[in-house]
Design a protein around this motif. Sequence first.
Motif, PDB file in Angstrom:
ATOM      1  N   ASN A  32      27.744  -4.015  24.154  1.00  0.00           N
ATOM      2  CA  ASN A  32      27.572  -4.504  25.515  1.00  0.00           C
ATOM      3  C   ASN A  32      26.196  -5.096  25.764  1.00  0.00           C
ATOM      4  OD1 ASN A  32      30.156  -3.683  26.369  1.00  0.00           O
ATOM      5  ND2 ASN A  32      29.443  -1.564  26.579  1.00  0.00           N
ATOM      6  N   GLY A  33      25.355  -5.070  24.724  1.00  0.00           N
ATOM      7  CA  GLY A  33      24.044  -5.674  24.858  1.00  0.00           C
ATOM      8  C   GLY A  33      23.024  -4.750  25.460  1.00  0.00           C
ATOM      9  N   GLN A  56      20.495 -10.851  26.755  1.00  0.00           N
ATOM     10  CA  GLN A  56      21.520  -9.847  26.499  1.00  0.00           C
ATOM     11  C   GLN A  56      22.837 -10.210  27.172  1.00  0.00           C
ATOM     12  OE1 GLN A  56      19.406  -6.325  27.779  1.00  0.00           O
ATOM     13  NE2 GLN A  56      18.795  -5.813  25.687  1.00  0.00           N
ATOM     14  N   GLY A  59      24.559 -12.427  24.795  1.00  0.00           N
ATOM     15  CA  GLY A  59      25.160 -11.525  23.831  1.00  0.00           C
ATOM     16  C   GLY A  59      25.175 -11.944  22.379  1.00  0.00           C
ATOM     17  N   ILE A  85      21.760  -7.725  20.686  1.00  0.00           N
ATOM     18  CA  ILE A  85      22.347  -9.070  20.685  1.00  0.00           C
ATOM     19  C   ILE A  85      22.902  -9.350  19.297  1.00  0.00           C
ATOM     20  CG2 ILE A  85      21.848 -11.537  20.901  1.00  0.00           C
ATOM     21  CD1 ILE A  85      19.617 -10.721  22.902  1.00  0.00           C
TER      22      ILE A  85
END
Length: 381
Positions: A32-33, A56, A59, A85
């Motif tokens: 989910n970063g 982020q 991603g 990332i």
Amino acid sequence: MSSISRRNFIAASAAAVAGLGLVACSGDTDSNGDSSAATATDNRVGASEDLVKAAQEEGTLVVYGSCEEDYLAAACKHFEELYGIKVEQQRLSTGEVQAKIEEENGNPSGDVWFGGTTDPYNVVTREGLLEPYAAANASHITDPKYQDADGNWYGIYTGLLGIMYNKDEVERLGVKPPEDFADLTDPQYEGLIWSSNYNTAGTAKLIINTMIQKYGHDEGIQYLVDLDKNVEVYTKSGSGPSKNIGTGECTIGLGFLHDGIFQIVDQGYGNIELVVPSSGTSCEVGATAIFKGAKHPNAAKLWIEYALSPECVELAAQNGSYQFLVIDNAQQPEIATEFGLDPNNVMDYDFEDAKNNTDTYVAEVMEALGGGDDRFETEDA
């Protein structure tokens, strides 16, 4: 020195990315970063919270790397660890990246370029294919020559162009060890020299520019024609000659001396001798840049800040890349100095001339060589 091993092997699990020929780095952050590790190193990377958040949210980052594979993998893996990332990477020579970006013409499949000599970077800068970015960490760059004046690329390391040879083979063949570039045109070295391909290797483009600046335009091209008579192999990548000297397949190689240090220290080839040309030599500036039209622009900007930080550049010496660093807050690789290399002991290289004329010079050299032969079509090394 040959028994010393300084490499810090960083394991990187990789997966093929369909259709791109890219490798995805494996990090320990979630998909989910979200990365708690980022805050722990903000003081080392120096990226703003807003930039980190925007990156982020994108991603993903696609990196084309022209440094050596181990350094590229380590840098990409650590970026993932810091920020969560996903990084997709592909190792290409600088000439290959230049050709790819020119073909894609503003719609690049990659986001950033990492490593490799700046002569090809300058060509695509002139063509408008890099995205200028005012990097905060550029304040740590030690000399204006280590960055593009308009922020199209930033230097991360520098290394000396030189000569390497296999001491055992030189002795066995009864030839005199070369001391300068001019020596390499001597007929005694016929079939003994390896260099790199002018069409694919940034190192080779630097060689062209160096000889033209060193000897003059016509004389420099003539030097390369004379040198060609002694060259047995032109490798696709600039580090190719160094990789074959220790084994004796290549007796004398042209390339960057830090690549020779890797072969001596990490691969154990104590039979390699490094030569800083007696009349003076040039240095590369290894760089990083954002491609115009990058699909992940914020992640690309974050990469530039990261690449200009100790978090990234100090990974080089831990992974067999012993270039001198060009930022003032990073630890220099002591081993390069131990081998007698000095980044300040170089000729006054005209980067502007190289920026404006590299493609022309390559075409002129290839024409002078009669268009080349199958040695310039090599797919290995």
